[in-house]
Scaffold this active site. Structure first.
Site, mmCIF file in Angstrom:
data_model
loop_
_atom_site.group_PDB
_atom_site.id
_atom_site.type_symbol
_atom_site.label_atom_id
_atom_site.label_comp_id
_atom_site.label_asym_id
_atom_site.label_seq_id
_atom_site.Cartn_x
_atom_site.Cartn_y
_atom_site.Cartn_z
ATOM 1 N N CYS A 168 -5.122 12.699 13.448
ATOM 2 C CA CYS A 168 -5.840 11.452 13.200
ATOM 3 C C CYS A 168 -5.675 10.553 14.404
ATOM 4 O O CYS A 168 -5.075 10.951 15.406
ATOM 5 C CB CYS A 168 -5.369 10.782 11.921
ATOM 6 S SG CYS A 168 -3.796 9.981 12.093
ATOM 7 N N ARG A 179 0.167 14.491 13.444
ATOM 8 C CA ARG A 179 0.661 14.304 12.079
ATOM 9 C C ARG A 179 0.605 15.569 11.213
ATOM 10 O O ARG A 179 -0.100 15.613 10.198
ATOM 11 C CB ARG A 179 -0.073 13.144 11.398
ATOM 12 C CG ARG A 179 0.117 11.849 12.151
ATOM 13 C CD ARG A 179 -0.573 10.690 11.491
ATOM 14 N NE ARG A 179 0.150 10.166 10.359
ATOM 15 C CZ ARG A 179 -0.301 9.195 9.586
ATOM 16 N NH1 ARG A 179 -1.470 8.662 9.821
ATOM 17 N NH2 ARG A 179 0.414 8.762 8.573
ATOM 18 N N ASP A 237 4.501 0.440 12.237
ATOM 19 C CA ASP A 237 3.345 -0.244 11.634
ATOM 20 C C ASP A 237 3.253 -1.721 12.040
ATOM 21 O O ASP A 237 2.303 -2.400 11.655
ATOM 22 C CB ASP A 237 3.382 -0.135 10.105
ATOM 23 C CG ASP A 237 3.084 1.274 9.631
ATOM 24 O OD1 ASP A 237 2.569 2.072 10.427
ATOM 25 O OD2 ASP A 237 3.367 1.580 8.452
ATOM 26 N N LYS A 296 0.834 -1.207 0.000
ATOM 27 C CA LYS A 296 0.000 0.000 0.000
ATOM 28 C C LYS A 296 0.868 1.256 0.000
ATOM 29 O O LYS A 296 0.655 2.170 -0.794
ATOM 30 C CB LYS A 296 -0.893 -0.008 1.254
ATOM 31 C CG LYS A 296 -1.531 1.329 1.567
ATOM 32 C CD LYS A 296 -2.449 1.261 2.775
ATOM 33 C CE LYS A 296 -1.803 1.442 4.125
ATOM 34 N NZ LYS A 296 -1.462 2.819 4.494
ATOM 35 N N ASN A 297 1.852 1.294 0.916
ATOM 36 C CA ASN A 297 2.606 2.537 1.097
ATOM 37 C C ASN A 297 3.652 2.783 0.009
ATOM 38 O O ASN A 297 4.333 3.817 0.023
ATOM 39 C CB ASN A 297 3.230 2.586 2.495
ATOM 40 C CG ASN A 297 2.158 2.775 3.558
ATOM 41 O OD1 ASN A 297 1.008 3.109 3.241
ATOM 42 N ND2 ASN A 297 2.515 2.543 4.814
ATOM 43 N N ARG A 343 -8.589 -0.753 4.360
ATOM 44 C CA ARG A 343 -7.662 0.260 3.845
ATOM 45 C C ARG A 343 -6.302 -0.359 3.526
ATOM 46 O O ARG A 343 -5.594 0.147 2.656
ATOM 47 C CB ARG A 343 -7.441 1.363 4.886
ATOM 48 C CG ARG A 343 -8.615 2.291 5.062
ATOM 49 C CD ARG A 343 -8.239 3.451 5.962
ATOM 50 N NE ARG A 343 -6.920 3.939 5.597
ATOM 51 C CZ ARG A 343 -5.991 4.350 6.452
ATOM 52 N NH1 ARG A 343 -6.233 4.344 7.732
ATOM 53 N NH2 ARG A 343 -4.828 4.760 6.027
ATOM 54 N N ARG A 361 -4.954 10.410 4.559
ATOM 55 C CA ARG A 361 -3.959 11.478 4.698
ATOM 56 C C ARG A 361 -2.945 11.464 3.570
ATOM 57 O O ARG A 361 -2.397 12.502 3.198
ATOM 58 C CB ARG A 361 -3.194 11.317 6.002
ATOM 59 C CG ARG A 361 -4.022 11.382 7.234
ATOM 60 C CD ARG A 361 -3.123 11.132 8.409
ATOM 61 N NE ARG A 361 -1.976 12.016 8.335
ATOM 62 C CZ ARG A 361 -1.961 13.270 8.743
ATOM 63 N NH1 ARG A 361 -3.019 13.778 9.303
ATOM 64 N NH2 ARG A 361 -0.879 14.012 8.604
#
Ligand code: EPU
Length: 420
Positions: A116, A121, A305, A22-23, A397, A92
């Site tokens: 958040c 952040r 994470d 994802k990132n 997500r 974000r």
């Protein structure tokens, strides 16, 4: 709204294929705004955040053909330079369009992301870097508006090695006039993936993977004929932890063990057998899992994470463990939910002191962010009885086909409507 029901107690066994990260997919897709050629990108995971960036890019004017994991993106002309609140509030990472829009079209307007669930952040480092490159920045009515003729190369020092700030500035510098040096840059593998994608399109970036990245600006970039997104190291780490917490045996196909060094080190330290081979990593849990002390840090340190997933694992180890979260100021909200399942955890500031218990018991739980939800899935898989996790959209997500992947490994994980 969906929820997930887990019947715990099964040892997970078998093989799971890791999805695209994802990132890495999010910044690479944002980077398609930089060039007018056709970009062909593969291994894009089917996730809610990826759909959000697709909506955002389409809103800005990109033409996207998505054929499963393979996408073709073309950004010929800008239709809109604004990323609206409705999209930024759900993700974000929408701020990743700031750098490419400013560099290519000379303007960008993005809703300021608020705080958040995991912390305040701010995006001050993104903005200070763009300002150093000559952009004019205004903040009004909840939006940040940026204007620039042509960005100028600059020497930028990041106070913190922010991942998305490094990515935004690297994208901006690709089309700037002259050389940009980013010092104290993030070293995450996702930053490297983005740099490699940009270089494939004709950018001149070096030093990625270290804390000094040098970008020589070019006039324009072409399309990439084919670029595959890297495997998701956090998804892989989550399945490795699932093997450990259920005392199971899982082979994660397609992950890169070098992206997971800090996680593998901790798993080995507590007694999980790890086997690495060219196709992936295997984790075999044992009945007796020992304690560990963990401090989250930017890469190559232990990833924030993976902190929540390890909290579930260490709740069931023999002895006392200490986890300190240093990257985000409010990322221990899963502790209260784990306690409801019988975990013995005390919090002091950003440190959790975990006394291992012999068993967890299933309960209805709710998480406020993606990785906290993953922690509750792991706890539910190991617990006695049934666990129901609400607000499943957090999991959607970031985890592709979660129920299917866990079911294939022997977990009893089903999705249902909230009121059923
Ligand atoms: N920070 C600032 N100012 C800035 C930018 C960051 O003070 O301008 C602070 C943050 O508040 C935080 C620290 O710097 O305390 C590090 O945050 P960073 O900017 O590195 O995080 P990010 O880029 O917003 C990415 C991932 C996160 C991951 C972090 C840390 C993406 C899209 N998101 O966020 O992923 O936790 O890096 O590794 O790449 C997730 O996938 O669940 C997730 C939250």
């Amino acid at each position: 709204m969906d929820k997930i029901r887990i019947k715990g107690g099964n040892r997970l066994k078998g093989e799971v294929q890791v999805s695209g990260a994802k990132n890495a997919a999010l910044p690479v897709l944002a980077a398609t705004l930089l060039g007018s050629g056709e970009q062909r990108i593969s291994n894009i995971p089917d996730l809610r955040d990826v759909l959000t960036i697709k909506r955002l890019l389409t809103h800005l004017g990109a033409e996207i053909e998505a054929d499963g994991q393979n996408w073709t993106v073309r950004m010929s002309a800008l239709k809109q330079c604004e990323a609206p609140y409705e999209l930024v509030k759900t993700m974000r990472a929408s701020v990743l369009v700031l750098g490419p829009l400013t560099a290519r079209f000379g303007e960008a307007k993005v809703s300021l992301p608020g705080g958040c669930a995991i912390g305040a952040r701010p995006i001050n480092l993104h903005l200070a870097g763009l300002e150093k490159m000559g952009a004019e920045i205004k903040i009004e009515h909840g939006y940040v508006s940026i204007k620039a003729n042509r960005l100028q190369g600059a020497r930028i020092y990041l106070d913190l090695p922010s991942v998305t700030a490094t990515e935004n500035l690297m994208m901006a510098a690709t089309l700037a006039d002259g050389v940009t040096v980013i010092e104290n840059a993030a070293r995450e593998p996702e930053v490297t993936d983005l740099a490699q994608f940009l270089n494939r399109c004709g950018a001149r970036i070096r030093g990625f993977g270290t804390d000094v990245i040098t970008i020589e600006g070019v006039d324009s970039i072409d399309g990439a004929t084919k670029f595959g997104i890297m495997p998701d190291r956090i998804e892989a780490g989550t399945y490795l932890t699932a093997a450990a917490v259920t005392r199971g045996d899982i082979f994660i196909r397609g992950c890169n063990p070098r992206h997971l060094d800090a996680v593998l080190l901790k798993l080995r330290e507590i007694g999980v057998a790890i086997g690495e081979d060219p196709d992936g990593v295997r984790a075999t849990g044992t009945a007796r899992i020992g304690p560990a002390d963990i401090t989250t840090l930017p890469y190559p340190g232990f990833p924030t994470d993976m902190q929540a997933q390890f909290m579930a694992l260490l709740s069931l180890c023999e002895g006392s463990s200490v986890i300190t979260e240093t990257v985000f100021e409010n990322r221990l909200t899963h502790v209260a939910e784990l306690r409801r399942m019988g975990a013995d955890i005390n919090i002091q500031g950003n440190t959790a002191i975990i006394k291992g218990v012999r068993r967890l018991s299933g309960a209805p739980v709710m998480a406020s962010d993606l990785r906290a939800s993953a922690c509750l899935v792991l706890a539910g898989l190991a617990a006695e009885g049934e666990t129901e996790i609400s607000r499943v959209y957090h999991l959607d997500r970031g985890y592709e086909h979660l129920e299917k992947k866990f079911s294939n490994l022997g977990g009893e994980v089903t999705r249902m409507k909230q009121n059923s």
